[in-house]
Design a protein around this motif. Structure first.
Motif, PDB file in Angstrom:
ATOM      1  N   ILE A  50      -5.628   8.180   6.255  1.00 40.02           N
ATOM      2  CA  ILE A  50      -4.778   8.912   5.312  1.00 40.02           C
ATOM      3  C   ILE A  50      -5.533  10.166   4.894  1.00 40.02           C
ATOM      4  O   ILE A  50      -6.664  10.085   4.420  1.00 40.02           O
ATOM      5  CB  ILE A  50      -4.448   8.047   4.073  1.00 40.02           C
TER       6      ILE A  50
ATOM      7  N   SER B  94      -3.117  12.564  -3.935  1.00 41.90           N
ATOM      8  CA  SER B  94      -1.962  11.938  -3.267  1.00 41.90           C
ATOM      9  C   SER B  94      -2.395  11.006  -2.127  1.00 41.90           C
ATOM     10  O   SER B  94      -1.725  10.004  -1.860  1.00 41.90           O
ATOM     11  CB  SER B  94      -1.000  13.007  -2.740  1.00 41.90           C
TER      12      SER B  94
ATOM     13  N   TYR C  88      -1.341   7.152  -1.943  1.00 44.03           N
ATOM     14  CA  TYR C  88      -0.683   6.590  -0.762  1.00 44.03           C
ATOM     15  C   TYR C  88      -1.440   5.349  -0.276  1.00 44.03           C
ATOM     16  O   TYR C  88      -0.825   4.349   0.099  1.00 44.03           O
ATOM     17  CB  TYR C  88      -0.570   7.638   0.346  1.00 44.03           C
TER      18      TYR C  88
ATOM     19  N   ASP D  36      -0.479   2.588  -2.505  1.00 44.50           N
ATOM     20  CA  ASP D  36       0.852   2.082  -2.146  1.00 44.50           C
ATOM     21  C   ASP D  36       0.785   1.122  -0.953  1.00 44.50           C
ATOM     22  O   ASP D  36       1.640   0.246  -0.816  1.00 44.50           O
ATOM     23  CB  ASP D  36       1.804   3.237  -1.820  1.00 44.50           C
TER      24      ASP D  36
END
Length: 176
Positions: free
Chosen positions: A108, A156, A160, A163
């Protein structure tokens, strides 16, 4: 004729006491007091609820007990609050480290590439220190890492990764 004779219950109590010396009377009194205390304790223990909590590590057993304590109005003393503070600091450091590591392993990208330095900073933190090993992190140490933690949490890429926490083990993920 039977009206002047004492009842059996009076004889049962009075007669032995009349035949005992002062030390024996005191011992008898102490024995009865101990019997009363044992009876009260037995009643208390019968009302006591005992729970056996089974579960894997980090499954929430201690958290459950702490919540029960709060729900039933038993406040934590100052020392317990300080101990919990150190534990929370330790858990936050460990949690953000797991997220930084997971972000990398899950490929990521950073939301803000400047956060790479914050990620490197928290990853360099020695979690094997004596205090960290028992989940106790001093406030002064935590405060040094707080700006990096805030910046990382706002990223972010870290959000993520959070999440996707079902794909890796995030200990204490309810803290975030």
């Amino acid at each position: 004729m039977a009206d002047f004779l004492p009842t059996r219950s009076v004889l049962k109590v009075c007669l032995p006491v009349c035949l005992l010396n002062g030390g024996e009377v005191d011992q008898l009194r102490k024995s009865k007091e101990i019997d009363r205390c044992l009876s009260r304790e037995k009643t208390y223990v019968k009302r006591l609820v005992k729970i056996l909590l089974l579960g894997a590590g980090e499954s929430g057993k201690s958290t459950f007990l702490k919540q029960m304590r709060i729900i039933h109005g038993q406040d934590f003393d100052h020392q317990a609050q300080e101990d919990f503070r150190a534990t929370i600091y330790s858990n936050v450091i460990k949690g953000i480290r797991v997220l930084v590591d997971a972000r990398e392993k899950l490929h990521i990208p950073w939301g803000d590439t400047d956060n790479q330095k914050h990620g490197d900073s928290v990853m360099a933190f020695d979690t094997r220190s004596a205090k960290m090993a028992i989940g106790q992190l001093e406030t002064s140490v935590f405060l040094r890492y707080l700006p990096a933690i805030k910046a990382l949490w706002a990223d972010s890429g870290i959000q993520y990764a959070y999440d996707r926490r079902r794909e890796f083990q995030l200990v204490g993920d309810t803290l975030m």
